[in-house]
Design an enzyme around this catalytic site. Structure first.
Site, PDB file in Angstrom:
ATOM      1  N   ASN A 179      -1.082  -9.570  -2.233  1.00 51.21           N
ATOM      2  CA  ASN A 179       0.275  -9.816  -2.738  1.00 51.21           C
ATOM      3  C   ASN A 179       0.712 -11.241  -2.429  1.00 51.21           C
ATOM      4  O   ASN A 179      -0.050 -12.012  -1.837  1.00 51.21           O
ATOM      5  CB  ASN A 179       1.247  -8.790  -2.146  1.00 51.21           C
ATOM      6  CG  ASN A 179       1.261  -8.869  -0.629  1.00 51.21           C
ATOM      7  OD1 ASN A 179       1.654  -9.874  -0.056  1.00 51.21           O
ATOM      8  ND2 ASN A 179       0.806  -7.808   0.023  1.00 51.21           N
ATOM      9  N   ASP A 198       0.422  -1.083   0.503  1.00 46.32           N
ATOM     10  CA  ASP A 198       0.688   0.346   0.693  1.00 46.32           C
ATOM     11  C   ASP A 198      -0.561   1.171   0.388  1.00 46.32           C
ATOM     12  O   ASP A 198      -0.736   2.252   0.938  1.00 46.32           O
ATOM     13  CB  ASP A 198       1.840   0.791  -0.223  1.00 46.32           C
ATOM     14  CG  ASP A 198       3.173   0.216   0.227  1.00 46.32           C
ATOM     15  OD1 ASP A 198       3.369   0.083   1.452  1.00 46.32           O
ATOM     16  OD2 ASP A 198       4.012  -0.115  -0.637  1.00 46.32           O
TER      17      ASP A 198
HETATM   18  N1  CTP Z   1       4.855  -1.901   6.795  1.00 45.69           N
HETATM   19  C1  CTP Z   1       3.865  -1.632   7.705  1.00 45.69           C
HETATM   20  N2  CTP Z   1       2.719  -1.003   7.300  1.00 45.69           N
HETATM   21  C2  CTP Z   1       2.537  -0.632   6.020  1.00 45.69           C
HETATM   22  C3  CTP Z   1       3.556  -0.905   5.088  1.00 45.69           C
HETATM   23  C4  CTP Z   1       4.708  -1.552   5.507  1.00 45.69           C
HETATM   24  O1  CTP Z   1       4.012  -1.971   8.870  1.00 45.69           O
HETATM   25  N3  CTP Z   1       1.422  -0.029   5.671  1.00 45.69           N
HETATM   26  C5  CTP Z   1       6.104  -2.538   7.248  1.00 45.69           C
HETATM   27  C6  CTP Z   1       6.303  -3.925   6.703  1.00 45.69           C
HETATM   28  O2  CTP Z   1       5.774  -4.901   7.580  1.00 45.69           O
HETATM   29  C7  CTP Z   1       7.805  -4.011   6.619  1.00 45.69           C
HETATM   30  C8  CTP Z   1       8.214  -2.632   6.232  1.00 45.69           C
HETATM   31  O3  CTP Z   1       7.173  -1.791   6.726  1.00 45.69           O
HETATM   32  O4  CTP Z   1       8.382  -4.286   7.865  1.00 45.69           O
HETATM   33  C9  CTP Z   1       8.303  -2.492   4.752  1.00 45.69           C
HETATM   34  O5  CTP Z   1       8.472  -1.176   4.436  1.00 45.69           O
HETATM   35  P1  CTP Z   1       7.861  -0.534   3.121  1.00 45.69           P
HETATM   36  O6  CTP Z   1       8.534   0.759   2.953  1.00 45.69           O
HETATM   37  O7  CTP Z   1       6.409  -0.533   3.146  1.00 45.69           O
HETATM   38  O8  CTP Z   1       8.312  -1.577   2.079  1.00 45.69           O
HETATM   39  P2  CTP Z   1       7.942  -1.563   0.604  1.00 45.69           P
HETATM   40  O9  CTP Z   1       6.474  -1.388   0.436  1.00 45.69           O
HETATM   41  O10 CTP Z   1       8.555  -2.765   0.019  1.00 45.69           O
HETATM   42  O11 CTP Z   1       8.709  -0.249   0.208  1.00 45.69           O
HETATM   43  P3  CTP Z   1       8.603   0.659  -1.065  1.00 45.69           P
HETATM   44  O12 CTP Z   1       7.165   0.854  -1.331  1.00 45.69           O
HETATM   45  O13 CTP Z   1       9.327   1.878  -0.616  1.00 45.69           O
HETATM   46  O14 CTP Z   1       9.312  -0.103  -2.103  1.00 45.69           O
END
Ligand code: CTP
Length: 402
Positions: free
Chosen positions: A213, A282
């Site tokens: 990303n 994710d």
């Molecule tokens: N984070 C993490 N480990 C992951 C994913 C995210 O530690 N596998 C942490 C990121 O560093 C950040 C926060 O979680 O501090 C972001 O949350 P997240 O829900 O993952 O954000 P998005 O992916 O943007 O959310 P969504 O998919 O719900 O839009």
């Protein structure tokens, strides 16, 4: 004990006025730069009779400013830009005349104008003949400046260039450097162990391809730097980024989200504060091909599987550190951020809107809204460096309330 590491990346504006002690200011610039500060020198006309601007330019690596109404200079770093740029204004040596002009609120040369226009703390190191220092007018001017919040360093007593003995010697450069560093020593997180994740992750598809990303890691690195400045013992777990490692911290490089999760699990036990700024993927490809995938049919399906949520895992530990997560949203910022606070059971969410020009991913500026269980605070748009300092201050305050 003052740590000079607080000077790392600080912008110090050094004003040099016309006294024999100006030769010592060359050494002062050298020591400030050595400690990691960025120095810009502003000289009065009289100062240039004692030492050449070129000396300071060579030592600081930056152009020296000498005049207020120079169209060329004003087009670049004019007096207002310099005044804003400075994290601290240091005037060394400060002559009796400069002190008088400063105390009178004059703004008719570059250095006085900067002293008027800056919001940064000011520290002056007087140097003059002992009778001039003792003169009631000088003493009144110094008192007036101190009342206005200008800090004073020295002068010291001893034998003077003019052959007299008494107070009026400029404080030695090494001591001035320590005093400047002390101004930045917040000690907000003195000795606190902080673990920070930063940057993107790369999720391999085959030996030559990956999913990733746009995260640059800039915000995370700025936060790591701010934590160091606040006195913390910092470990920075970084995905692939093109950034230099800030001084005085431990950096561990990782590639994938799984690697990042493993390192965090190893490191988190002794940590009092965990800040997750990384844009962890994710999902990762379910299967990683051992050999480079050759092209074939027109359509191809890539099966993905959820990555571990590092932040949620840390927050779910039996006795978790204070946890701070980030939320980058294009819409419904408040709603989504507050949802994350609850879902992941973290102590604070720092939310920013992405997709606005000049802020967010890869930009140098950012703006944040901080949410915690029973409060919130807005941090207006500014440089990530400045923003990171404000964030650390708020985190330190929240931790102290626990
Ligand atoms: N984070 C993490 N480990 C992951 C994913 C995210 O530690 N596998 C942490 C990121 O560093 C950040 C926060 O979680 O501090 C972001 O949350 P997240 O829900 O993952 O954000 P998005 O992916 O943007 O959310 P969504 O998919 O719900 O839009």
């Amino acid at each position: 004990m003052i740590s000079l590491r607080q000077l790392q990346n600080r912008n110090i504006l050094l004003g040099v006025t016309g006294g024999i002690a100006a030769y010592k200011s060359a050494e002062l610039v050298r020591q400030l730069c050595q400690a990691g500060a960025t120095v810009r020198v502003v000289m009065t006309e009289a100062a240039q009779q004692f030492i050449a601007p070129l000396t300071f330019q060579a030592l600081s690596g930056n152009p020296v400013s000498t005049t207020l109404l120079d169209p060329q200079a004003e087009a670049g770093m004019g007096h207002i830009e310099l005044a804003r740029w400075a994290d601290l204004v240091l005037v060394a040596p400060a002559t009796a005349d400069f002190i008088a002009r400063h105390a009178a609120g004059r703004a008719d040369d570059l250095l006085s104008a900067i002293c008027r226009a800056t919001a940064a703390p000011q520290l002056i190191a007087p140097a003059m003949n002992q009778q001039m220092w003792r003169n009631p007018a000088t003493q009144e001017n110094v008192a007036r400046l101190q009342q206005q919040g200008v800090m004073l360093s020295g002068p010291e007593s001893g034998s003077q260039a003019c052959g007299e003995v008494g107070p009026g010697r400029m404080v030695e450069p090494a001591q001035l450097v320590e005093q400047v560093a002390a101004q930045f020593q917040s000690g907000l997180l003195q000795g606190v162990r902080v673990l920070i994740t930063a940057g993107p992750t790369r999720e391999p598809i085959d030996p030559v391809r990956f999913l990733s990303n746009r995260s640059s890691g800039k915000m995370g690195f700025a936060i790591a730097q701010a934590a160091v400045e606040a006195g913390a013992e910092v470990t920075l777990v970084a995905g692939p980024v093109a950034l230099e490692t800030p001084d005085h911290l431990r950096r561990i490089d990782v590639e994938s989200g799984q690697e990042m999760a493993e390192v965090v699990v190893q490191e988190v036990a002794e940590t009092a504060l965990f800040i997750a700024t990384a844009a962890v993927a994710d999902y990762r490809p379910l299967e990683v091909a051992a050999e480079k995938i050759k092209k074939g049919s027109d359509e191809r399906v890539l099966r993905l599987i959820r990555n571990r949520d590092i932040l949620a895992e840390v927050a779910a530990r039996p006795s978790p550190p204070y946890t701070v997560g980030f939320a980058a949203e294009t819409e419904k910022l408040r709603e989504y951020a507050q949802q994350k606070l609850v879902d992941k059971k973290v102590d604070m969410i720092a939310a920013n809107r992405v997709g606005e020009a000049g802020t967010g991913f890869d930009a140098d500026d950012n703006a944040l809204i901080l949410f915690w269980a029973d409060g919130e605070r807005s941090l207006q748009r500014k440089s990530k460096r400045q923003l990171a300092r404000e964030l650390m201050a708020e985190i330190a305050q929240q931790i102290s309330k626990r």
